[in-house]
Scaffold this motif. Structure first.
Motif, PDB file in Angstrom:
ATOM      1  N   SER A 183       1.495  -5.388 -12.489  1.00 46.32           N
ATOM      2  CA  SER A 183       0.815  -4.322 -12.529  1.00 46.32           C
ATOM      3  C   SER A 183       0.779  -3.458 -11.205  1.00 46.32           C
ATOM      4  O   SER A 183       1.107  -2.286 -11.177  1.00 46.32           O
ATOM      5  N   SER A 184       0.271  -4.439 -10.128  1.00 46.08           N
ATOM      6  CA  SER A 184       0.253  -3.540  -8.747  1.00 46.08           C
ATOM      7  C   SER A 184       1.432  -3.355  -8.251  1.00 46.08           C
ATOM      8  O   SER A 184       1.553  -2.182  -7.524  1.00 46.08           O
ATOM      9  N   SER A 185       2.426  -4.050  -8.521  1.00 49.15           N
ATOM     10  CA  SER A 185       3.745  -3.589  -7.872  1.00 49.15           C
ATOM     11  C   SER A 185       4.286  -2.499  -8.584  1.00 49.15           C
ATOM     12  O   SER A 185       5.025  -1.558  -7.835  1.00 49.15           O
ATOM     13  N   GLN A 226       2.489  -0.206 -10.202  1.00 53.77           N
ATOM     14  CA  GLN A 226       1.382   0.808  -9.606  1.00 53.77           C
ATOM     15  C   GLN A 226       1.891   1.169  -8.477  1.00 53.77           C
ATOM     16  O   GLN A 226       2.041   2.717  -8.263  1.00 53.77           O
ATOM     17  N   SER A 230      -6.508  -7.392 -14.010  1.00 55.46           N
ATOM     18  CA  SER A 230      -5.360  -7.607 -13.798  1.00 55.46           C
ATOM     19  C   SER A 230      -4.346  -6.759 -14.577  1.00 55.46           C
ATOM     20  O   SER A 230      -3.323  -6.574 -14.834  1.00 55.46           O
ATOM     21  N   GLY A 248      -4.072  -3.519 -12.134  1.00 55.78           N
ATOM     22  CA  GLY A 248      -3.984  -2.807 -10.989  1.00 55.78           C
ATOM     23  C   GLY A 248      -4.641  -3.258 -10.014  1.00 55.78           C
ATOM     24  O   GLY A 248      -5.446  -4.129  -9.958  1.00 55.78           O
ATOM     25  N   ALA A 249      -4.279  -2.692  -8.788  1.00 54.32           N
ATOM     26  CA  ALA A 249      -4.897  -2.900  -7.534  1.00 54.32           C
ATOM     27  C   ALA A 249      -6.469  -2.491  -7.537  1.00 54.32           C
ATOM     28  O   ALA A 249      -6.823  -1.552  -8.233  1.00 54.32           O
ATOM     29  N   GLN A 262      -8.452   0.988  -7.277  1.00 50.05           N
ATOM     30  CA  GLN A 262      -7.788   2.121  -7.776  1.00 50.05           C
ATOM     31  C   GLN A 262      -7.933   2.352  -9.293  1.00 50.05           C
ATOM     32  O   GLN A 262      -8.281   1.316  -9.910  1.00 50.05           O
ATOM     33  N   GLN A 300      -3.793  -9.016  -6.971  1.00 48.01           N
ATOM     34  CA  GLN A 300      -3.050  -7.736  -7.304  1.00 48.01           C
ATOM     35  C   GLN A 300      -2.495  -6.841  -6.158  1.00 48.01           C
ATOM     36  O   GLN A 300      -3.374  -5.936  -5.507  1.00 48.01           O
ATOM     37  N   VAL A 301      -1.489  -7.112  -5.543  1.00 50.18           N
ATOM     38  CA  VAL A 301      -0.829  -6.503  -4.288  1.00 50.18           C
ATOM     39  C   VAL A 301       0.276  -6.100  -4.713  1.00 50.18           C
ATOM     40  O   VAL A 301       0.999  -6.626  -5.592  1.00 50.18           O
ATOM     41  N   PRO A 302       0.825  -4.971  -4.011  1.00 48.45           N
ATOM     42  CA  PRO A 302       2.054  -4.296  -4.300  1.00 48.45           C
ATOM     43  C   PRO A 302       3.311  -5.370  -4.171  1.00 48.45           C
ATOM     44  O   PRO A 302       4.320  -4.993  -4.779  1.00 48.45           O
ATOM     45  N   GLU A 329       3.564  -8.475  -5.081  1.00 50.56           N
ATOM     46  CA  GLU A 329       3.165  -9.622  -6.127  1.00 50.56           C
ATOM     47  C   GLU A 329       4.500 -10.035  -6.784  1.00 50.56           C
ATOM     48  O   GLU A 329       4.787 -11.048  -6.761  1.00 50.56           O
TER      49      GLU A 329
END
Lengths: 339, 439
Positions: free
Chosen positions: B108-110, B112, B141, B143-144, B147, B393-395, B397
């Motif tokens: 999700s975060s990546s 996003q 789970s 998104g970051a 946000q 949840q980091v870009p 991930e």
């Protein structure tokens, strides 16, 4: 292509449609010029569609790849990569700095690929040539054998390689079953083929299996053009089979071999399908070919900039090797022609 | 002549080589959504069932239902897991993607960060019945933190310890291990005569990450600090990863052959009785497909450190696993896409779909349905609500999964080959993974 202009009807050369010639039409005293121009321009005009397509299909993405290699292109910018920050040669520095993990891994992968290519191309050529020479003799079942040899070349790569992946499995694979259980080689403990150092040999086996029929096909085609009476004459002079191969067969297929080895080299060096299907997106270190390595840098870790820089470096290396190879092989041929 | 030949050679060389750099394009794409094609939607579903045909058979009638209700035709494409992320990346880069799609919730975060997905603002959530209809850990789970989520939870799953009742009975073991110490003691009893106690998927990077993440939590560690910087090679993370690999290397309760598993072979071994336990998420339907009958296996929470009971903090025993539903920002049919998400996350559809897939509805109202009160699902549901944590949840991930997942894979390969797995060798691999991330 070069014969095309001479097939033009004579009047077309001289001026029947001279009014449509470029450079403002004929000038007094130089009436033959438009025809000459047309003769020079025609091949290029005929080449134009192919060149345009080549430009679109190959050169544009290549130039884009080069531009990307100068940018810090990560997931934040893939939607609009023209906004990715310009980083100059940073990506290149990262790729070649062997004291840091990225450069160190790339160098390791490059050396692995060189060794792998050398062995694979060598074996493919050797096997292909041996089989082609063998197939020159007429014997019962030759046609069947010839078709059988081409099976690996005709099979879809994915299906073939995944079958190999199953065969190389440690516990249930056929390779270990045959080596350990049937032949009693290598002890009772089964060997890992898809993990650790052995993965290199597993990959090489599949690559050679897949590649040699192409060498066989090409060498066999080249051998069709060697006149049989050369061999008959040589045999009359008392030349044995080895002398015939050395003195007649190999020199006769020399030009074809040059192209064959070049193509095999490029295909093997860039081969992506075989390691990807065999090992997935993360190959063992011993079998980490450069194509998979670059794929991982670009599409798995999402460092598209670094991946592009690595691709450009690879391209430069291959261009250099190809140019050097062509230079030496054509020079060799010219010397031979001169003799 | 010579020049012509050189030029031709160069042209041939360039065309042969250009594959090397012919990667990816880019597109400025259209910003935001529109409604220029209100009567159709394209949906990329992840492969949830035993195969793609099964998914088409499950989803087909539901999509028909949606069409009857709204007049919007949904074109379905079921995408295999191995292709899904690459397909999404290609769609993101080209701007040519589906309107609605499934994403693995750990991505999700990546995803996003690419900015390609429609953010789930309060307004968008209102259009599908409100954010508070969903279980909070599932939203966590998507998104970051801080946000708007990049997706909406669709199917939830969690890890559990599955054990073969018959094998346990034969070995005279009454109950499954609740702590790691018990796991090793029981495991040693079970690992004999060609049978092994625990199954693993040593070459499956995602699975490696899931196990390493849970153990890291249990050791009180994190793979990323509060600022989002990787902290892979801290002493506690080294201990966590070593503990997992040691189940093969030192404790010898995982078969060495599992080091090369990455196609769920461990589930097959479990179904055949070759291994007694597996740590897996929602495995019931796979066991049935392999010929086991309901009641042949038991389900217990994933072990925790001695002295602890499943709960928060050190007793985290699962990642929040699941599938999310996302909308591509440049869809031609934003309203239709929102209607479709509303339909798929409605109480009714949630019950139907999660029942079929053996997962748990992330929608609270659907979760209380008696169909989700079986022994298996009760354990999984309790885990999700009390002791599961979302992956970082980091870009980065997606990179983290590859880097650390590969490190664990290589350590398993060492263990399988009989090479020593020491704190130093584990630390070296994790340090290398961390440096790859930071570069």
């Amino acid at each position: 292509m070069t014969s095309a202009p001479t097939t033009l009807p004579p009047d077309a050369k001289a001026g029947g449609r001279a009014g449509r010639a470029p450079a403002g039409g004929p000038r007094p005293g130089r009436v033959r010029r438009p025809g000459r121009l047309r003769r020079t321009a025609l091949p290029y005009l005929l080449l134009l569609p192919a060149l345009l397509l080549e430009l679109l299909i190959h050169l544009v993405p290549m130039v884009m790849g080069i531009v990307m290699s100068f940018r810090q292109l990560t997931q934040f910018f893939i939607r609009d990569w023209s906004r990715a920050p310009w980083t100059g040669f940073d990506n290149y520095r990262l790729a070649v700095d062997v004291n840091r993990p990225v450069g160190e891994a790339l160098l390791g992968s490059f050396l692995t690929t060189c060794l792998f290519t050398l062995l694979s191309v060598g074996l493919c050529w050797l096997l292909g040539t041996a089989a082609a020479v063998f197939m020159q003799e007429t014997f019962r079942g030759r046609g069947f054998l010839r078709a059988l040899f081409l099976v690996p070349y005709a099979l879809p790569v994915y299906a073939a390689v995944i079958t190999w992946a199953f065969m190389f499995q440690r516990d249930n694979g056929m390779v270990n079953h045959l080596l350990h259980d049937q032949l009693g080689l290598g002890g009772a403990e089964h060997t890992f083929w898809l993990l650790g150092d052995n993965s290199f040999w597993a990959l090489l086996t599949v690559s050679v299996w897949k590649g040699w029929p192409f060498a066989f096909l090409i060498v066999m085609a080249a051998l069709q053009n060697v006149p049989r009476d050369l061999y008959e004459a040589a045999a009359l002079d008392g030349a044995g089979i080895w002398q015939q191969i050395r003195r007649i067969t190999l020199p006769s297929v020399g030009a074809v071999n040059q192209v064959l080895i070049l193509v095999l080299f490029l295909w093997t060096f860039n081969d992506f399908n075989t390691p990807f299907v065999l090992f997935g997106k993360s190959a063992p270190e011993a079998a980490d070919l450069i194509s998979i390595h670059i794929y991982q840098s670009s599409f798995v870790t999402w460092n598209f900039g670094t991946g592009s820089a690595m691709s450009v470096l690879l391209l430069l290396f291959l261009l250099l090797v190809t140019a050097g190879y062509l230079f030496f092989t054509t020079r060799g041929r010219k010397d031979a022609d001169a003799r | 002549m010579r020049r012509t030949r050189a030029a031709a050679a160069a042209a041939v060389a360039v065309s042969l080589l250009s594959a090397a750099t012919a990667c990816g394009g880019g597109s400025t794409g259209a910003e935001g959504g529109s409604n220029t094609a209100p009567k159709e939607l394209t949906y990329w579903a992840s492969n949830q069932g035993p195969d793609i045909t099964a998914d088409q058979a499950t989803l087909g009638p539901e999509l028909k239902k949606f069409e009857e209700q709204t007049g919007i035709k949904v074109k379905l494409e079921v995408v295999p897991w191995s292709d899904l992320l690459n397909r999404i990346l290609a769609a993101t880069a080209s701007g040519q993607g589906p309107d609605v799609l499934n994403i693995g919730n750990t991505w999700s975060s990546s995803l996003q960060a690419t900015g390609a997905l429609l953010p789930w603002t309060a307004k968008n959530f209102d259009a599908i019945g409100g954010r508070d209809r969903f279980v909070e850990s599932a939203i966590g789970s998507a998104g970051a933190a801080g946000q708007d989520p990049a997706a909406v939870p669709l199917y939830s799953m969690s890890y559990a310890l599955y054990y073969n009742k018959k094998v346990f009975q034969e070995a005279g073991i009454e109950k499954p291990p609740a702590t790691w110490d018990e796991m090793v003691t029981i495991g040693r009893k079970l690992s004999k005569d060609g049978r092994w106690a625990l199954g693993a998927e040593g070459s499956n990077l995602s699975n490696n990450i899931h196990q390493a993440f849970v153990l890291s939590k249990q050791h009180g560690a994190e793979f990323f600090d509060a600022a989002g910087k990787p902290t892979f090679d801290t002493a506690a993370n080294v201990d966590a990863v070593k503990q997992y690999v040691d189940l093969m290397a030192k404790d010898k309760i995982i078969a060495p052959g599992n080091a090369e598993y990455d196609k769920n072979q461990s589930l097959q071994d479990f179904s055949n009785g070759k291994t007694a336990m597996v740590l897996w998420q929602n495995a019931a339907s796979t066991f049935k497909a392999h010929g086991m009958k309901e009641g042949d296996w038991g389900v217990a929470p994933v072990p925790v450190p001695a002295g602890g009971a499943p709960g928060s903090g050190k007793n985290t025993n699962s990642m929040v696993a699941g599938i999310n539903l996302a909308v591509f920002k440049n869809t031609d049919n934003t309203d239709g896409a929102l209607k479709f998400v509303k339909f798929m996350t409605s109480d009714e559809e949630q019950k139907i779909l999660n029942r079929t897939y053996g997962s748990i509805p992330p929608v609270k109202a659907a979760q209380t349905d008696p169909a989700f009160a079986t022994d298996d699902l009760t354990v999984l549901r309790n885990t999700l609500s009390t002791s599961a944590a979302p992956l970082p949840q980091v870009p980065e991930e997606s990179q983290f999964e590859t880097a650390v997942g590969t490190a664990v894979k290589e350590l398993f390969a060492d263990a399988a080959a009989g090479r020593p797995v020491t704190a130093e060798s584990v630390k070296a691999k994790l340090t290398k993974a961390q440096q790859q991330m930071s570069s």
